[in-house]
Design a protein around this motif. Structure first.
Motif, mmCIF file in Angstrom:
data_model
loop_
_atom_site.group_PDB
_atom_site.id
_atom_site.type_symbol
_atom_site.label_atom_id
_atom_site.label_comp_id
_atom_site.label_asym_id
_atom_site.label_seq_id
_atom_site.Cartn_x
_atom_site.Cartn_y
_atom_site.Cartn_z
ATOM 1 N N ILE A 1 179.693 21.398 -116.938
ATOM 2 C CA ILE A 1 179.785 20.569 -118.141
ATOM 3 C C ILE A 1 178.400 20.405 -118.771
ATOM 4 N N THR A 2 177.396 20.144 -117.936
ATOM 5 C CA THR A 2 176.027 20.005 -118.427
ATOM 6 C C THR A 2 175.535 21.297 -119.062
ATOM 7 N N ALA A 3 175.802 22.427 -118.393
ATOM 8 C CA ALA A 3 175.373 23.716 -118.937
ATOM 9 C C ALA A 3 176.042 24.002 -120.278
ATOM 10 N N ALA A 4 177.335 23.704 -120.394
ATOM 11 C CA ALA A 4 178.048 23.933 -121.649
ATOM 12 C C ALA A 4 177.469 23.087 -122.776
ATOM 13 N N LEU A 5 177.171 21.830 -122.490
ATOM 14 C CA LEU A 5 176.589 20.953 -123.508
ATOM 15 C C LEU A 5 175.213 21.449 -123.946
ATOM 16 N N LEU A 6 174.406 21.898 -122.994
ATOM 17 C CA LEU A 6 173.073 22.404 -123.331
ATOM 18 C C LEU A 6 173.150 23.683 -124.155
ATOM 19 N N LEU A 7 174.084 24.557 -123.822
ATOM 20 C CA LEU A 7 174.204 25.819 -124.551
ATOM 21 C C LEU A 7 174.749 25.608 -125.956
ATOM 22 N N VAL A 8 175.579 24.580 -126.136
ATOM 23 C CA VAL A 8 176.039 24.254 -127.490
ATOM 24 C C VAL A 8 174.902 23.632 -128.293
ATOM 25 N N ARG A 9 174.108 22.811 -127.628
ATOM 26 C CA ARG A 9 172.986 22.158 -128.316
ATOM 27 C C ARG A 9 171.869 23.151 -128.606
ATOM 28 N N PHE A 10 171.612 24.064 -127.676
ATOM 29 C CA PHE A 10 170.547 25.056 -127.853
ATOM 30 C C PHE A 10 171.138 26.451 -127.647
ATOM 31 N N PRO A 11 171.905 26.949 -128.586
ATOM 32 C CA PRO A 11 172.598 28.236 -128.397
ATOM 33 C C PRO A 11 171.630 29.422 -128.475
ATOM 34 N N PRO A 12 171.658 30.319 -127.495
ATOM 35 C CA PRO A 12 170.868 31.556 -127.595
ATOM 36 C C PRO A 12 171.548 32.517 -128.565
ATOM 37 N N ALA A 13 170.901 32.778 -129.680
ATOM 38 C CA ALA A 13 171.536 33.515 -130.769
ATOM 39 C C ALA A 13 171.928 34.939 -130.382
ATOM 40 N N GLU A 14 171.216 35.526 -129.428
ATOM 41 C CA GLU A 14 171.447 36.921 -129.085
ATOM 42 C C GLU A 14 172.613 37.132 -128.120
ATOM 43 N N LEU A 15 173.181 36.057 -127.592
ATOM 44 C CA LEU A 15 174.234 36.190 -126.594
ATOM 45 C C LEU A 15 175.509 35.521 -127.091
ATOM 46 N N SER A 16 176.628 36.218 -126.937
ATOM 47 C CA SER A 16 177.903 35.655 -127.355
ATOM 48 C C SER A 16 178.376 34.616 -126.346
ATOM 49 N N ARG A 17 179.251 33.739 -126.798
ATOM 50 C CA ARG A 17 179.784 32.705 -125.904
ATOM 51 C C ARG A 17 180.632 33.324 -124.801
ATOM 52 N N ALA A 18 181.352 34.397 -125.116
ATOM 53 C CA ALA A 18 182.173 35.063 -124.100
ATOM 54 C C ALA A 18 181.294 35.625 -122.987
ATOM 55 N N PHE A 19 180.184 36.259 -123.369
ATOM 56 C CA PHE A 19 179.284 36.817 -122.361
ATOM 57 C C PHE A 19 178.657 35.711 -121.527
ATOM 58 N N LEU A 20 178.233 34.624 -122.175
ATOM 59 C CA LEU A 20 177.642 33.510 -121.436
ATOM 60 C C LEU A 20 178.621 32.944 -120.419
ATOM 61 N N ALA A 21 179.884 32.837 -120.826
ATOM 62 C CA ALA A 21 180.889 32.319 -119.903
ATOM 63 C C ALA A 21 181.031 33.236 -118.692
ATOM 64 N N LEU A 22 181.138 34.549 -118.928
ATOM 65 C CA LEU A 22 181.251 35.502 -117.817
ATOM 66 C C LEU A 22 180.013 35.449 -116.928
ATOM 67 N N LEU A 23 178.844 35.362 -117.545
ATOM 68 C CA LEU A 23 177.594 35.341 -116.801
ATOM 69 C C LEU A 23 177.533 34.131 -115.866
ATOM 70 N N LEU A 24 177.790 32.948 -116.413
ATOM 71 C CA LEU A 24 177.655 31.719 -115.623
ATOM 72 C C LEU A 24 178.764 31.593 -114.586
ATOM 73 N N ILE A 25 179.966 32.015 -114.917
ATOM 74 C CA ILE A 25 181.073 31.927 -113.949
ATOM 75 C C ILE A 25 180.849 32.897 -112.801
ATOM 76 N N HIS A 26 180.483 34.135 -113.129
ATOM 77 C CA HIS A 26 180.294 35.137 -112.069
ATOM 78 C C HIS A 26 179.215 34.702 -111.081
ATOM 79 N N PHE A 27 178.040 34.355 -111.596
ATOM 80 C CA PHE A 27 176.946 34.017 -110.691
ATOM 81 C C PHE A 27 177.156 32.646 -110.043
ATOM 82 N N GLY A 28 177.926 31.775 -110.691
ATOM 83 C CA GLY A 28 178.289 30.528 -110.035
ATOM 84 C C GLY A 28 179.135 30.778 -108.808
#
Length: 240
Positions: free
Chosen positions: A63-90
């Protein structure tokens, strides 16, 4: 960031945390998708499940990571990729901490997902070179650790039944190589090894003070490698 953004990010983080908890529960036991510990669903089963400290911690982290990424979105990465990245390594981190294992199905999934992403982003040559370098470099460390452990065990007259570095870490390093590509994989591995080394030094100091030190006691390196890889991906996106 509006209230709608906060609500959507919170729900997305909650969903990701639930998924990571679920996969970390069922994959080590069955190696496939199966019924979670809180099934059949009831107020009692959910309450018992939430008593596990890890479950709540993972939910709060996502939840904290999602809030931070919405507040400070990395423009070069899509939300779908970020989700896969964080879920996989989590999933990798939680399973390695709890079970001291990096599962082959998880590594294979990561290799396919991040291999394809790397090829589309930077081309097949840099991606495959990164994967090969990550795998082979960590394979060399695995072999050296195995030989050193066996030598020390012989000197102590003990049977060698542990490894300082598991082969799952070798597979994970190959996945990280596909994700970061060549030559960025070198920085990812160095950062992971350094952070793992700092933790190991602190762990050894505590064990020595408690008079429980054991030479070459294995620690889970998956979390350090994973956090370093994700950190480099996010850092690179923010710098761009």
């Amino acid at each position: 960031m509006t209230l709608i953004d906060i609500a959507v990010a919170t729900l997305a983080g909650l969903a990701a945390g639930i998924l990571v908890n679920y996969l970390a529960d069922v994959l080590p036991a069955t190696r496939r998708l199966s019924a979670p510990p809180w099934w059949p669903l009831s107020a009692e089963s959910i309450n018992d499940y939430l008593q596990l400290g890890r479950v709540v911690l993972v939910l709060l982290a996502y939840i904290t990571a999602a809030l931070l990424l919405v507040r400070f979105p990395p423009a070069e990465l899509s939300r779908a990729f970020l989700a896969l990245l964080l879920i996989h390594f989590g999933v990798v981190i939680v399973i390695d901490i709890e079970h001291r294992a990096i599962l082959h199905p998880v590594s294979l999934t990561g290799a396919i997902l991040f291999g394809l992403w790397g090829i589309l982003r930077r081309g097949w040559l840099a991606t495959l070179l990164g994967g090969a370098a990550g795998f082979l470099i960590m394979l060399a460390f695995y072999w050296l650790g195995e030989q050193l452990g066996r030598w020390l065990a012989r000197r102590r007259g003990e049977a060698w039944d542990d490894v300082a570095l598991g082969f799952g870490d070798v597979n994970l390093s190959g996945v990280i190589g596909l994700l970061l590509g060549w030559p960025s994989v070198l920085g990812g591995l160095v950062l992971g090894i350094l952070t793992g080394g700092v933790y190991s030094a602190g762990h050894i100091l505590v064990q020595v003070l408690r008079r429980r030190y054991r030479a070459l006691a294995a620690i889970p390196y998956g979390p350090f490698l994973s956090i370093s890889a994700v950190g480099l991906i996010l850092l690179g996106a923010y710098l761009v």
